[in-house]
Design a protein around this motif. Structure first.
Motif, mmCIF file in Angstrom:
data_model
loop_
_atom_site.group_PDB
_atom_site.id
_atom_site.type_symbol
_atom_site.label_atom_id
_atom_site.label_comp_id
_atom_site.label_asym_id
_atom_site.label_seq_id
_atom_site.Cartn_x
_atom_site.Cartn_y
_atom_site.Cartn_z
ATOM 1 N N PHE A 192 -9.011 -8.103 -2.857
ATOM 2 C CA PHE A 192 -9.177 -7.489 -1.563
ATOM 3 C C PHE A 192 -10.705 -7.026 -1.734
ATOM 4 C CE2 PHE A 192 -9.899 -3.650 1.265
ATOM 5 C CZ PHE A 192 -9.611 -4.095 2.288
ATOM 6 N N GLN A 193 -11.242 -6.158 -2.670
ATOM 7 C CA GLN A 193 -12.578 -5.979 -2.689
ATOM 8 C C GLN A 193 -13.519 -7.078 -2.999
ATOM 9 O OE1 GLN A 193 -13.697 -2.744 -3.063
ATOM 10 N NE2 GLN A 193 -11.587 -1.835 -2.734
ATOM 11 N N VAL A 194 -12.910 -8.180 -3.611
ATOM 12 C CA VAL A 194 -13.768 -9.403 -3.602
ATOM 13 C C VAL A 194 -14.178 -9.884 -2.186
ATOM 14 C CG1 VAL A 194 -14.081 -11.784 -4.601
ATOM 15 C CG2 VAL A 194 -13.468 -9.887 -6.059
ATOM 16 N N ILE A 195 -13.035 -10.119 -1.569
ATOM 17 C CA ILE A 195 -13.020 -10.584 -0.041
ATOM 18 C C ILE A 195 -14.031 -9.848 0.730
ATOM 19 C CG2 ILE A 195 -11.786 -11.188 1.849
ATOM 20 C CD1 ILE A 195 -9.269 -11.923 -0.051
ATOM 21 N N VAL A 196 -13.750 -8.665 0.720
ATOM 22 C CA VAL A 196 -14.590 -7.661 1.663
ATOM 23 C C VAL A 196 -16.186 -7.805 1.116
ATOM 24 C CG1 VAL A 196 -15.205 -5.309 2.102
ATOM 25 C CG2 VAL A 196 -12.889 -6.174 2.136
ATOM 26 N N ARG A 197 -16.579 -7.954 -0.056
ATOM 27 C CA ARG A 197 -18.038 -8.146 -0.446
ATOM 28 C C ARG A 197 -18.407 -9.357 -0.247
ATOM 29 N NH1 ARG A 197 -16.048 -4.858 -4.795
ATOM 30 N NH2 ARG A 197 -17.294 -3.019 -4.960
ATOM 31 N N GLU A 198 -17.682 -10.518 -0.185
ATOM 32 C CA GLU A 198 -18.127 -11.921 -0.124
ATOM 33 C C GLU A 198 -18.215 -11.853 1.580
ATOM 34 O OE1 GLU A 198 -18.948 -14.369 -2.007
ATOM 35 O OE2 GLU A 198 -18.840 -12.938 -3.553
ATOM 36 N N MET A 199 -17.258 -11.300 2.183
ATOM 37 C CA MET A 199 -17.163 -11.445 3.821
ATOM 38 C C MET A 199 -18.820 -10.591 4.252
ATOM 39 S SD MET A 199 -13.533 -10.618 5.295
ATOM 40 C CE MET A 199 -12.499 -12.212 5.951
ATOM 41 N N ARG A 200 -18.932 -9.623 3.648
ATOM 42 C CA ARG A 200 -20.172 -8.946 4.025
ATOM 43 C C ARG A 200 -21.411 -9.716 3.689
ATOM 44 N NH1 ARG A 200 -20.748 -4.020 6.554
ATOM 45 N NH2 ARG A 200 -22.407 -3.539 5.553
ATOM 46 N N LYS A 201 -21.455 -10.357 2.372
ATOM 47 C CA LYS A 201 -22.632 -11.073 2.098
ATOM 48 C C LYS A 201 -22.674 -12.442 2.966
ATOM 49 C CE LYS A 201 -22.375 -10.714 -3.004
ATOM 50 N NZ LYS A 201 -22.079 -11.426 -4.181
ATOM 51 N N LYS A 202 -21.562 -12.969 3.472
ATOM 52 C CA LYS A 202 -21.796 -14.145 4.438
ATOM 53 C C LYS A 202 -22.282 -13.692 5.688
ATOM 54 C CE LYS A 202 -19.162 -17.650 6.579
ATOM 55 N NZ LYS A 202 -17.993 -18.065 7.063
ATOM 56 N N ARG A 203 -21.806 -12.565 6.119
ATOM 57 C CA ARG A 203 -22.381 -11.916 7.369
ATOM 58 C C ARG A 203 -23.832 -11.564 7.569
ATOM 59 N NH1 ARG A 203 -22.450 -10.567 12.423
ATOM 60 N NH2 ARG A 203 -22.457 -8.599 13.150
ATOM 61 N N LYS A 204 -24.090 -11.157 6.380
ATOM 62 C CA LYS A 204 -25.780 -10.621 6.202
ATOM 63 C C LYS A 204 -26.436 -12.144 6.071
ATOM 64 C CE LYS A 204 -25.220 -6.284 4.012
ATOM 65 N NZ LYS A 204 -25.277 -5.506 3.114
ATOM 66 N N GLY A 205 -25.767 -13.077 5.647
ATOM 67 C CA GLY A 205 -26.741 -14.073 5.344
ATOM 68 C C GLY A 205 -26.770 -15.069 6.813
ATOM 69 N N GLU A 206 -25.723 -14.898 7.615
ATOM 70 C CA GLU A 206 -25.674 -15.326 8.956
ATOM 71 C C GLU A 206 -26.683 -14.718 9.644
ATOM 72 O OE1 GLU A 206 -21.784 -15.404 10.272
ATOM 73 O OE2 GLU A 206 -21.078 -17.356 8.911
ATOM 74 N N ASN A 207 -26.513 -13.464 9.845
ATOM 75 C CA ASN A 207 -27.714 -12.719 10.586
ATOM 76 C C ASN A 207 -29.082 -12.945 10.147
ATOM 77 O OD1 ASN A 207 -25.474 -11.473 11.917
ATOM 78 N ND2 ASN A 207 -25.608 -9.481 10.712
ATOM 79 N N ALA A 208 -29.422 -13.193 8.694
ATOM 80 C CA ALA A 208 -30.867 -13.431 8.391
ATOM 81 C C ALA A 208 -31.170 -14.524 9.200
ATOM 82 C CB ALA A 208 -30.789 -13.731 6.822
ATOM 83 N N THR A 209 -30.255 -15.862 9.329
ATOM 84 C CA THR A 209 -30.688 -17.090 9.995
ATOM 85 C C THR A 209 -31.058 -17.110 11.348
ATOM 86 O OG1 THR A 209 -28.761 -18.014 9.869
ATOM 87 C CG2 THR A 209 -30.155 -18.328 8.017
#
Length: 165
Positions: free
Chosen positions: A147-164
């Motif tokens: 669960f912790q891995v998934i949440v962290r990876e989801m947050r990273k993905k979201r931040k990466g999408e916002n940067a573009t």
């Protein structure tokens, strides 16, 4: 499945004795004797419930949000990433169960690559074995780490999408 097919399946699976008691076909469940896909079936149910209960720590009123996020978190893509994150925590025996599940013959959905789907099946098989062997604390610890891995990876993905954007 048509209704008549469903009725036939129910009739074949569930039978009763002369007194009307439901007869069980198996006295005990030995996880090592079960197909890896059966183990994954149990592990999938366990992880779904774990995620739904865990999401209550963050949201308690919007069922639609919990349902959508929960469904995403238990997808093959995220389970595959979760497994990769928790792999260092696993014993050799747990890795062997994972490999058995990963190598099971199955068909990947269009929403995940073949590799992601097979890794998620291995992850679910591992949770299924732990659950059926009564190792609930271990299943919970690995599920929490996933669960912790998934949440962290989801947050990273979201931040990466916002940067573009």
């Amino acid at each position: 499945m048509k209704f008549t097919g469903f009725q036939t399946l129910v009739d074949q699976m569930f039978t009763f004795d002369e007194a009307g008691a439901l007869l069980e076909r198996h006295d005990a469940t030995k996880p090592s004797a079960l197909s890896p896909l059966v183990l994954a079936y149990i592990g999938d149910a366990y992880f779904h419930l774990f995620i739904r209960v865990r999401l209550l720590s963050f949201e308690q009123s919007n069922v639609q949000v919990m349902s959508r996020l929960g469904a995403e978190m238990v997808s093959a893509v995220w389970q595959s990433r979760a497994y990769q994150g928790i792999e260092p925590m696993l014993t050799e025996g747990e890795k062997a169960v994972f490999r058995r599940g990963r190598n099971a013959k199955s068909h990947a959905p269009r929403s995940a690559t073949v590799g992601e789907y097979h890794r998620s099946t291995g992850f679910e098989a591992l949770l299924g074995v732990l659950c059926l062997e009564g190792k609930r604390e271990r299943a919970e610890a690995l599920s929490e780490a996933a669960f912790q891995v998934i949440v962290r990876e989801m947050r990273k993905k979201r931040k990466g999408e916002n940067a573009t954007c």
